[in-house]
Design a protein around this motif. Structure first.
Motif, PDB file in Angstrom:
ATOM      1  N   SER A   1       1.099  -1.239  -0.002  1.00 22.27           N
ATOM      2  CA  SER A   1       0.039  -0.185  -0.211  1.00 22.27           C
ATOM      3  C   SER A   1       0.906   1.092   0.095  1.00 22.27           C
ATOM      4  CB  SER A   1      -0.945   0.377   1.857  1.00 22.27           C
ATOM      5  OG  SER A   1      -1.830  -0.973   1.157  1.00 22.27           O
ATOM      6  N   ALA A   2       1.713   1.176   0.565  1.00 20.65           N
ATOM      7  CA  ALA A   2       2.847   1.940   0.978  1.00 20.65           C
ATOM      8  C   ALA A   2       3.727   2.738  -0.890  1.00 20.65           C
ATOM      9  CB  ALA A   2       3.997   1.916   1.395  1.00 20.65           C
ATOM     10  N   GLY A   3       4.132   1.498  -1.912  1.00 19.73           N
ATOM     11  CA  GLY A   3       4.352   1.307  -2.972  1.00 19.73           C
ATOM     12  C   GLY A   3       5.192   0.865  -3.197  1.00 19.73           C
ATOM     13  N   ARG A   4       5.853  -0.063  -1.713  1.00 24.38           N
ATOM     14  CA  ARG A   4       7.137  -0.560  -1.480  1.00 24.38           C
ATOM     15  C   ARG A   4       7.504  -1.824  -2.835  1.00 24.38           C
ATOM     16  NH1 ARG A   4       6.658   0.986   3.379  1.00 24.38           N
ATOM     17  NH2 ARG A   4       4.875  -1.404   3.782  1.00 24.38           N
ATOM     18  N   LEU A   5       8.051  -2.192  -3.279  1.00 28.27           N
ATOM     19  CA  LEU A   5       8.470  -3.098  -4.224  1.00 28.27           C
ATOM     20  C   LEU A   5       9.218  -4.515  -3.838  1.00 28.27           C
ATOM     21  CD1 LEU A   5       9.515  -2.067  -7.567  1.00 28.27           C
ATOM     22  CD2 LEU A   5       6.662  -2.065  -6.842  1.00 28.27           C
ATOM     23  N   SER A   6       8.263  -5.429  -4.455  1.00 28.54           N
ATOM     24  CA  SER A   6       8.571  -6.729  -3.726  1.00 28.54           C
ATOM     25  C   SER A   6      10.178  -7.037  -4.371  1.00 28.54           C
ATOM     26  CB  SER A   6       8.302  -8.345  -3.661  1.00 28.54           C
ATOM     27  OG  SER A   6       7.209  -8.410  -5.571  1.00 28.54           O
ATOM     28  N   ARG A   7      11.533  -7.720  -4.519  1.00 25.59           N
ATOM     29  CA  ARG A   7      12.076  -8.268  -4.933  1.00 25.59           C
ATOM     30  C   ARG A   7      11.494  -8.852  -6.550  1.00 25.59           C
ATOM     31  NH1 ARG A   7      15.605 -12.680  -1.911  1.00 25.59           N
ATOM     32  NH2 ARG A   7      16.466 -11.060   0.045  1.00 25.59           N
ATOM     33  N   ARG A   8      12.067  -8.777  -7.402  1.00 25.04           N
ATOM     34  CA  ARG A   8      11.269  -9.286  -8.622  1.00 25.04           C
ATOM     35  C   ARG A   8      11.556 -11.023  -9.039  1.00 25.04           C
ATOM     36  NH1 ARG A   8      13.505 -10.350 -14.320  1.00 25.04           N
ATOM     37  NH2 ARG A   8      12.120  -8.513 -15.708  1.00 25.04           N
ATOM     38  N   ILE A   9      10.446 -10.942  -9.377  1.00 26.02           N
ATOM     39  CA  ILE A   9      10.293 -12.889  -9.168  1.00 26.02           C
ATOM     40  C   ILE A   9      10.945 -12.343 -11.178  1.00 26.02           C
ATOM     41  CG2 ILE A   9       8.906 -14.461  -9.291  1.00 26.02           C
ATOM     42  CD1 ILE A   9       7.425 -13.453  -7.255  1.00 26.02           C
ATOM     43  N   SER A  10      11.178 -13.680 -11.318  1.00 23.85           N
ATOM     44  CA  SER A  10      11.919 -13.118 -12.396  1.00 23.85           C
ATOM     45  C   SER A  10      11.395 -14.150 -13.228  1.00 23.85           C
ATOM     46  CB  SER A  10      13.215 -13.584 -12.679  1.00 23.85           C
ATOM     47  OG  SER A  10      14.174 -12.170 -12.174  1.00 23.85           O
ATOM     48  N   MET A  11      10.938 -14.413 -14.622  1.00 23.52           N
ATOM     49  CA  MET A  11      10.382 -15.482 -15.629  1.00 23.52           C
ATOM     50  C   MET A  11      11.388 -15.271 -16.858  1.00 23.52           C
ATOM     51  SD  MET A  11       6.525 -14.590 -15.316  1.00 23.52           S
ATOM     52  CE  MET A  11       6.299 -12.943 -15.971  1.00 23.52           C
ATOM     53  N   PRO A  12      11.734 -16.066 -17.594  1.00 18.68           N
ATOM     54  CA  PRO A  12      12.902 -15.803 -18.477  1.00 18.68           C
ATOM     55  C   PRO A  12      11.978 -15.675 -19.821  1.00 18.68           C
ATOM     56  CG  PRO A  12      12.755 -18.394 -17.800  1.00 18.68           C
ATOM     57  CD  PRO A  12      11.392 -17.565 -16.626  1.00 18.68           C
ATOM     58  N   ALA A  13      12.286 -14.671 -20.679  1.00 15.85           N
ATOM     59  CA  ALA A  13      11.651 -14.093 -21.489  1.00 15.85           C
ATOM     60  C   ALA A  13      11.203 -15.477 -22.848  1.00 15.85           C
ATOM     61  CB  ALA A  13      12.410 -13.554 -22.574  1.00 15.85           C
ATOM     62  N   GLY A  14       9.775 -15.503 -22.951  1.00 21.56           N
ATOM     63  CA  GLY A  14       9.509 -16.300 -24.436  1.00 21.56           C
ATOM     64  C   GLY A  14       9.161 -17.744 -23.079  1.00 21.56           C
ATOM     65  N   HIS A  15       9.233 -17.220 -21.685  1.00 26.14           N
ATOM     66  CA  HIS A  15       8.636 -18.691 -21.295  1.00 26.14           C
ATOM     67  C   HIS A  15       7.630 -18.333 -20.026  1.00 26.14           C
ATOM     68  CE1 HIS A  15      12.173 -20.183 -22.889  1.00 26.14           C
ATOM     69  NE2 HIS A  15      11.405 -20.954 -23.044  1.00 26.14           N
ATOM     70  N   SER A  16       6.415 -19.334 -20.078  1.00 25.02           N
ATOM     71  CA  SER A  16       5.584 -18.734 -18.691  1.00 25.02           C
ATOM     72  C   SER A  16       6.862 -19.268 -17.612  1.00 25.02           C
ATOM     73  CB  SER A  16       4.961 -19.764 -18.709  1.00 25.02           C
ATOM     74  OG  SER A  16       4.753 -21.326 -18.326  1.00 25.02           O
ATOM     75  N   THR A  17       5.348 -18.820 -16.269  1.00 28.66           N
ATOM     76  CA  THR A  17       5.844 -18.781 -15.042  1.00 28.66           C
ATOM     77  C   THR A  17       6.294 -20.763 -14.661  1.00 28.66           C
ATOM     78  OG1 THR A  17       3.927 -19.760 -14.521  1.00 28.66           O
ATOM     79  CG2 THR A  17       4.682 -17.182 -13.787  1.00 28.66           C
ATOM     80  N   ALA A  18       5.632 -21.296 -15.633  1.00 23.12           N
ATOM     81  CA  ALA A  18       5.978 -22.855 -15.433  1.00 23.12           C
ATOM     82  C   ALA A  18       7.190 -23.301 -16.234  1.00 23.12           C
ATOM     83  CB  ALA A  18       4.682 -23.976 -15.823  1.00 23.12           C
ATOM     84  N   GLY A  19       7.688 -22.510 -16.809  1.00 22.04           N
ATOM     85  CA  GLY A  19       8.674 -23.246 -18.031  1.00 22.04           C
ATOM     86  C   GLY A  19       8.420 -23.404 -18.899  1.00 22.04           C
TER      87      GLY A  19
END
Length: 377
Positions: free
Chosen positions: A77-95
Motif C-alpha cells: 500500500s505504501a508503494g514498496r516493491l517486493s523482490r523481482r520474480i523473474s520469468m525467462p523471456a518467452g517462457h511462462s511461470t511454469a517454464g
C-alpha cells in the motif's frame, strides 16, 4: 467450393478461416465491430496453440509484437516493491514456451494471414438462422441474406450465434463472481519489464508493460449485477467505482480516476459457458462461445488450438462426424482449464490479507525456489 460463415474476427475466427481456406473452403468472416478491435490486454500463446502458429509461419510476427514482460513484482500500500520474480523471456511461470502479446495485435496478425483467402465483413452480425438438410440461410442485421453450408459461432462469451441456434444465455452462462476492467494508460511503465501487482482482499490492481506503454487492470470479486450489460459503459463505471471506493493504497485512487474517465474501457464479468453440445445441425460453436473457462490469458491459446482441431475435422468428413470429433478432442483441453479456474482466481485475488501474504510467498518459492520477504497488502 463449400462455404462457411464464421461469426467473429477475434482470435478463433481468423485462425479457423486460415485452415479452412487451405482445405478448399471459402470462408466469410463477419464481425460486429466496425474494424479491428482495440483491446490491448495481454494474452498468451502457448502449448498446442504455439505449434499451430508455427505451422502458419507467424511466430516471428508474434514475437515482434510481444510485450517482453519478464518479471513480476508485488506492491504494498505504501508503494514498496517486493523482490523481482523473474520469468525467462518467452517462457511462462511454469517454464514452458509461450509468447505474450496484446490481444489486439494477435487478432490483427491472424486476420492478416488469411486476408487474401477469406471475405471479411465488418459492422454487421447474424440476425437470424434457418437450417435445412442442405445448408443454412443467414439473415444479417445490415447486409443481404446469404446461404452457407456451415455456420461457426466464434463470437465470444456473449455469442449471438449461440443465442440464435441454442437458446438464451440464462441457460448456459454462469457468472463466477469476478469482474475484469482494463484500459491503456498512454504512459511509459514504471518498470519496463515487470508486471506490478497490488492486492487487497478480493481486489487486484495490476500494471502491465506493453512495448513502451502500460495498461492497468482491475480484477475483483463482486456480486452478480441484475441486468448486467457488457456494452453499458455507464454501468461499468458505476460498478468499478463502487468496488474500489475504499481503496487508498499505492496509486489506486489515481488509476481508478483515470480508468473511470476513458471511453476505451474493456469491462466484463468472468463467466463460465457450459453447453451439453457445441453443435446444432450445421451450426457449431468455437472459442469462448462454446466454453469460456479461462480466467486470464489462456482463452486465446484454447481458441487457436480449437480452431485448428475444428478445421482438420471438417476437412476430413461430413459435418456431423466432424463436429463430434472436434468436440470430443477439444473438450479435453477446456475441461482441464475449467478445473483449474478456482485455483487461478485464488492466486490472483486472495480473499484475505493472510491469503495475500501466503500467495506472495508461494509465488517466490514456485518461481525461484527460495523464500524471501515479500510486500504486504
Amino acid at each position: 467450393m463449400r462455404t462457411v460463415l464464421i461469426c467473429g474476427a477475434g482470435v478463433a475466427g481468423p485462425t479457423l478461416a486460415y485452415w479452412l481456406a487451405r482445405a478448399g473452403f471459402r470462408p466469410t468472416v463477419v464481425e460486429r465491430a466496425n474494424g479491428q478491435r482495440s483491446s490491448g490486454s495481454p494474452v498468451d500463446v502457448r502449448g498446442p496453440a504455439l505449434s499451430v502458429v508455427e505451422e502458419m509461419g507467424l511466430v516471428d510476427d508474434l514475437r515482434a509484437a510481444a510485450t517482453h514482460a519478464t518479471g513480476i513484482r508485488f506492491v504494498d500500500s505504501a508503494g514498496r516493491l517486493s523482490r523481482r520474480i523473474s520469468m525467462p523471456a518467452g517462457h511462462s511461470t511454469a517454464g514452458t514456451r509461450e509468447i505474450e502479446l496484446p490481444r489486439a495485435d494477435l487478432a490483427r496478425i491472424l486476420c492478416a494471414a488469411v486476408r487474401d483467402d477469406a471475405d471479411f465483413v465488418y459492422d454487421d452480425t447474424i440476425a437470424r438462422l434457418d437450417q435445412d438438410p442442405g445448408g443454412v440461410d443467414v439473415c444479417f442485421e445490415r447486409g443481404p441474406a446469404r446461404r452457407f453450408d456451415l455456420v461457426v459461432g466464434a463470437d465470444g462469451l456473449h455469442s449471438t450465434t449461440r443465442r440464435l441456434a441454442f437458446g438464451s444465455d440464462r441457460e448456459f452462462v454462469r457468472h463466477l463472481g469476478i469482474y475484469v476492467a482494463t484500459t491503456p494508460l498512454g504512459e511509459p511503465p514504471e518498470q519496463p519489464h515487470d508486471v506490478l501487482l497490488h492486492n487487497t482482499p478480493d481486489r487486484l490492481v495490476a500494471m502491465h508493460p506493453v512495448r513502451g506503454d502500460v495498461g492497468v487492470a482491475f480484477i475483483f470479486r463482486y456480486r452478480a449485477v441484475a441486468g448486467f450489460d457488457h456494452r453499458d459503459l455507464a454501468q461499468h463505471r458505476r460498478i468499478l467505482a463502487e468496488a474500489y471506493a475504499g481503496e487508498h493504497g499505492w496509486r489506486v485512487p489515481e488509476l481508478l480516476t483515470r480508468a473511470l474517465r476513458v471511453d476505451d474501457l474493456y469491462f466484463d464479468a468472468v463467466s463460465k459457458v457450459a453447453l451439453p453440445s457445441w453443435s446444432a445441425g450445421r451450426v457449431v460453436l468455437l472459442g469462448d462461445a462454446a466454453a469460456s473457462v479461462s480466467l486470464f490469458g489462456d482463452g486465446s491459446s484454447l481458441a487457436i488450438a480449437g480452431a485448428h482441431t475444428l478445421a482438420a475435422a471438417v476437412a476430413e468428413g461430413d459435418h456431423v462426424t466432424a463436429f463430434r470429433r472436434y468436440e470430443v478432442e477439444h473438450r479435453r483441453r477446456t475441461d482441464a482449464r475449467a478445473r483449474g479456474a478456482g485455483l487461478v482466481a485464488a492466486m490472483l485475488i486472495p480473499k484475505t490479507r493472510a491469503g495475500i501474504l501466503a500467495r506472495n510467498a508461494a509465488a517466490r518459492l514456485l518461481l525461484t525456489g527460495r523464500p524471501s520477504r515479500t510486500a504486504g497488502p
